[in-house]
Design a protein around this motif. Structure first.
Motif, short mmCIF file in Angstrom:
data_model
loop_
_atom_site.label_atom_id
_atom_site.label_comp_id
_atom_site.label_asym_id
_atom_site.label_seq_id
_atom_site.Cartn_x
_atom_site.Cartn_y
_atom_site.Cartn_z
N ASP A 53 0.82 -1.16 -0.04
CA ASP A 53 0.02 -0.11 -0.01
C ASP A 53 0.79 1.25 -0.02
O ASP A 53 1.81 1.60 0.93
N ASP A 79 0.33 4.26 0.09
CA ASP A 79 -0.31 5.59 0.93
C ASP A 79 0.30 5.23 2.40
O ASP A 79 0.75 6.29 3.04
N THR A 80 0.18 4.21 2.84
CA THR A 80 0.71 3.70 4.11
C THR A 80 2.16 3.92 4.25
O THR A 80 2.86 4.14 5.29
N LEU A 81 2.88 3.31 2.92
CA LEU A 81 4.35 3.36 2.98
C LEU A 81 4.69 5.03 2.93
O LEU A 81 5.85 5.42 3.80
N LYS A 82 3.95 5.79 2.46
CA LYS A 82 4.25 7.14 2.26
C LYS A 82 3.93 7.89 3.70
O LYS A 82 4.85 8.79 4.28
N THR A 83 3.03 7.41 4.37
CA THR A 83 2.97 8.33 5.90
C THR A 83 4.00 7.57 6.88
O THR A 83 4.53 8.21 7.45
N LYS A 84 4.33 6.35 6.66
CA LYS A 84 5.47 5.70 7.61
C LYS A 84 6.54 6.32 7.39
O LYS A 84 7.54 6.88 8.20
N GLN A 87 7.00 9.80 6.09
CA GLN A 87 7.20 10.97 6.54
C GLN A 87 7.19 11.05 8.04
O GLN A 87 7.86 11.73 8.54
N THR A 88 6.49 9.79 8.88
CA THR A 88 6.62 10.01 10.38
C THR A 88 8.04 9.58 10.77
O THR A 88 8.52 10.21 11.45
N THR A 89 8.72 8.72 9.95
CA THR A 89 9.97 8.41 10.08
C THR A 89 11.11 9.67 10.16
O THR A 89 12.09 9.89 10.77
#
Length: 157
Positions: free
Chosen positions: A131, A133-138, A140-142
């Motif tokens: 996914d 989107d989840t990879l992108k948010t992960k 960004q949070t990192t």
């Protein structure tokens, strides 16, 4: 004198140059071959013509069969790789009916390709099922966490 020369050398010159006057009489009036032009009797010539027609029909059937087999393979590959259908190929397959199989050599090639894909399938499946989107948010949070820890530890920032 010319008459005498023509009588003596005329036949030899005609046979030498291929100017045989009889060949035009052996060919039919419409330019087709006749039994006399082939040096056969009428029955032999009719049998010869019948065999020629049967051989041509068999060649045409074999050609149509090979053409349908190739179209069948193209349809199968399009289905496998989810490519758009070709109306020409589907029409050829429908005209040929259900008795068309993929040629053995081509089937072997496709099977070898499938085996190679299965070996590489695990990595490709992971990529496809990932996914974004989840990879992108992960990610960004990192990155924000790394920035925060860097700001806390670094005096210059």
């Amino acid at each position: 004198m010319a008459f005498l020369m023509n009588q003596m050398l005329g036949d030899k010159l005609k046979s030498f140059t291929g100017g045989d006057g009889e060949s035009s009489s052996k060919v039919g009036s419409d330019g087709k071959e006749t039994a006399e032009s082939k040096g056969m009797s009428r029955e032999e010539f009719e049998e010869y013509q019948r065999q020629m027609v049967e051989e041509k029909i068999q060649r045409d059937k074999d050609f149509a069969n090979r053409k349908a087999e190739r179209a069948n393979l193209r349809v199968a590959l399009r289905d496998k790789y989810r490519l758009p259908d070709s109306t020409q190929d589907t029409a050829l397959v429908e005209m040929a009916g259900d008795d068309i199989d993929v040629p053995e050599e081509l089937a072997k090639m496709v099977d070898e390709d499938e085996e190679e894909e299965e070996a590489n399938d695990s990595f490709l499946n992971k990529l496809q099922n990932l996914d974004v989107d989840t990879l992108k948010t992960k990610a960004q949070t990192t990155m924000t966490e790394i920035k925060q820890t860097a700001e806390e530890k670094c005096i210059l920032m």
